[in-house]
Design a protein around this motif. Sequence first.
Motif, PDB file in Angstrom:
ATOM      1  N   GLY A   1     -13.886 -29.636  29.803  1.00  0.00           N
ATOM      2  CA  GLY A   1     -14.754 -30.361  28.874  1.00  0.00           C
ATOM      3  C   GLY A   1     -14.039 -31.063  27.734  1.00  0.00           C
ATOM      4  N   MET A   2     -12.801 -30.662  27.449  1.00  0.00           N
ATOM      5  CA  MET A   2     -12.081 -31.325  26.358  1.00  0.00           C
ATOM      6  C   MET A   2     -11.771 -32.786  26.638  1.00  0.00           C
ATOM      7  N   ARG A   3     -12.000 -33.223  27.871  1.00  0.00           N
ATOM      8  CA  ARG A   3     -11.827 -34.656  28.150  1.00  0.00           C
ATOM      9  C   ARG A   3     -12.891 -35.476  27.431  1.00  0.00           C
ATOM     10  N   TYR A   4     -13.961 -34.841  27.031  1.00  0.00           N
ATOM     11  CA  TYR A   4     -15.085 -35.558  26.436  1.00  0.00           C
ATOM     12  C   TYR A   4     -15.249 -35.194  24.967  1.00  0.00           C
ATOM     13  N   GLU A   5     -15.853 -36.118  24.232  1.00  0.00           N
ATOM     14  CA  GLU A   5     -15.965 -35.990  22.779  1.00  0.00           C
ATOM     15  C   GLU A   5     -16.643 -34.682  22.344  1.00  0.00           C
ATOM     16  N   ALA A   6     -17.689 -34.292  23.055  1.00  0.00           N
ATOM     17  CA  ALA A   6     -18.450 -33.121  22.613  1.00  0.00           C
ATOM     18  C   ALA A   6     -17.521 -31.927  22.392  1.00  0.00           C
ATOM     19  N   GLU A   7     -16.585 -31.711  23.309  1.00  0.00           N
ATOM     20  CA  GLU A   7     -15.671 -30.571  23.172  1.00  0.00           C
ATOM     21  C   GLU A   7     -14.308 -31.010  22.620  1.00  0.00           C
ATOM     22  N   GLY A   8     -13.786 -32.123  23.143  1.00  0.00           N
ATOM     23  CA  GLY A   8     -12.466 -32.606  22.704  1.00  0.00           C
ATOM     24  C   GLY A   8     -12.457 -32.946  21.225  1.00  0.00           C
ATOM     25  N   GLY A   9     -13.602 -33.395  20.702  1.00  0.00           N
ATOM     26  CA  GLY A   9     -13.685 -33.804  19.302  1.00  0.00           C
ATOM     27  C   GLY A   9     -14.035 -32.667  18.359  1.00  0.00           C
ATOM     28  N   ASP A  10     -14.203 -31.457  18.888  1.00  0.00           N
ATOM     29  CA  ASP A  10     -14.435 -30.299  18.027  1.00  0.00           C
ATOM     30  C   ASP A  10     -13.225 -30.153  17.102  1.00  0.00           C
ATOM     31  N   PRO A  11     -13.435 -30.065  15.783  1.00  0.00           N
ATOM     32  CA  PRO A  11     -12.290 -29.929  14.870  1.00  0.00           C
ATOM     33  C   PRO A  11     -11.368 -28.772  15.265  1.00  0.00           C
ATOM     34  N   ALA A  12     -11.910 -27.732  15.904  1.00  0.00           N
ATOM     35  CA  ALA A  12     -11.066 -26.607  16.340  1.00  0.00           C
ATOM     36  C   ALA A  12     -10.036 -27.056  17.375  1.00  0.00           C
ATOM     37  N   ASN A  13     -10.308 -28.175  18.049  1.00  0.00           N
ATOM     38  CA  ASN A  13      -9.389 -28.659  19.084  1.00  0.00           C
ATOM     39  C   ASN A  13      -8.467 -29.776  18.590  1.00  0.00           C
ATOM     40  N   ALA A  14      -8.433 -29.999  17.280  1.00  0.00           N
ATOM     41  CA  ALA A  14      -7.582 -31.067  16.731  1.00  0.00           C
ATOM     42  C   ALA A  14      -6.139 -30.850  17.163  1.00  0.00           C
ATOM     43  N   GLY A  15      -5.509 -31.902  17.643  1.00  0.00           N
ATOM     44  CA  GLY A  15      -4.102 -31.829  18.036  1.00  0.00           C
ATOM     45  C   GLY A  15      -3.907 -31.597  19.526  1.00  0.00           C
ATOM     46  N   LEU A  16      -4.930 -31.113  20.205  1.00  0.00           N
ATOM     47  CA  LEU A  16      -4.732 -30.786  21.621  1.00  0.00           C
ATOM     48  C   LEU A  16      -4.705 -32.031  22.504  1.00  0.00           C
ATOM     49  N   GLN A  17      -5.119 -33.176  21.937  1.00  0.00           N
ATOM     50  CA  GLN A  17      -4.973 -34.427  22.687  1.00  0.00           C
ATOM     51  C   GLN A  17      -3.495 -34.685  22.989  1.00  0.00           C
ATOM     52  N   VAL A  18      -2.622 -34.203  22.114  1.00  0.00           N
ATOM     53  CA  VAL A  18      -1.176 -34.365  22.322  1.00  0.00           C
ATOM     54  C   VAL A  18      -0.757 -33.622  23.591  1.00  0.00           C
ATOM     55  N   ALA A  19      -1.249 -32.404  23.733  1.00  0.00           N
ATOM     56  CA  ALA A  19      -0.915 -31.604  24.922  1.00  0.00           C
ATOM     57  C   ALA A  19      -1.455 -32.272  26.179  1.00  0.00           C
ATOM     58  N   ARG A  20      -2.681 -32.763  26.083  1.00  0.00           N
ATOM     59  CA  ARG A  20      -3.275 -33.396  27.270  1.00  0.00           C
ATOM     60  C   ARG A  20      -2.488 -34.645  27.653  1.00  0.00           C
TER      61      ARG A  20
END
Length: 291
Positions: A56-75
């Motif tokens: 689900g982190m591919r999508y804003e609802a989960e990927g945009g959760d402030p708790a997931n900040a920075g994980l776009q780098v890993a992806r």
Amino acid sequence: MSQSGDYDAVRKDIVAQLKKPDYDDGSAGPVFVRLAWHSAGTYDVASDTGGSNGAGMRYEAEGGDPANAGLQVARAFLEPVKERHPWITYSDLWTLAGVVAVKEMGGPDVKWLPGRTDFVDDSKLPPRGRLPDAAQGADHLRHIFYRMGFNDQEIVALSGAHNLGRGHKDRSGFDGPWVNNPTRFSNQYFRLLLNLEWKPTTLSNGVKQFNYSDPDAPADEKEEPLMMLPTDMSLLSDSSFLLWVKKYADDKDLFFQHFADVFGKLLELGIKRDDKGSVINTDNVRGGYVS
Ligand code: HEM
């Protein structure tokens, strides 16, 4: 492109993505471990929602959760691996990357099985707020991790992942590594947690953490301070958690064994398998999973 199902080829390419001379402490390993954990750590036993299925982190609802900040780098670091092995699902790739990173950084072998789906089942989407808030304490940790089905010993073992990596001011607001060598998996986190004098510190952004600087280091060799989150410190003030902090500080093998078990369990949350390990009913049936 590799043959479908050749996970060894994928593992090799994940290893090749780990070395990042210009990034953080030179390795993508820690952020891969965090990606794997956050992909799975939304799970809720009671409603059987969340977990790594669906990526689900591919999508804003989960990927945009402030708790997931920075994980776009890993992806983004893993995208070349997905391009070379397009048959692997993102949910398998992200969880496998965490397992490969732990091993490559000197940690234990964690059992990992494939079969997660990228099919997004709207009825399984986790709401935001399921991941832990580092500014809180022991009650909060229990609330979050009991919801996933973990016990006190498992909470402490999982927290040992903070042997790796660092807080980033532009991600969580916390700043600095937990240990001196944050790309080497060990039980150092528990030893330092117990043995150093941690000072409550308020950063320039207002974030409160606990720091340690070596008072004997010569001024020109001062390293950046080590840090602990408020949740890390809460493991010391709760007697049931403290028992395990002490055991893991004393016994690296025990920690490695328990970490391998609990990290493997985390990555399986919400995945249903038959007794041969094959995933039951995920890719072709809309509307949920057989339980
Ligand atoms: C980093 C909180 C549990 C693995 C972080 C950061 C925070 C945090 C605030 C800094 C993020 C950043 O600024 O980049 C918490 C809290 C937990 C928890 C409150 C509750 C116990 C876990 C678990 C794992 C884990 C269970 C894995 C098993 C990591 C890793 C990093 C990290 C590897 C470093 C990431 C990097 O260097 O980019 N965590 N975490 N954490 N966490 Fe946790």
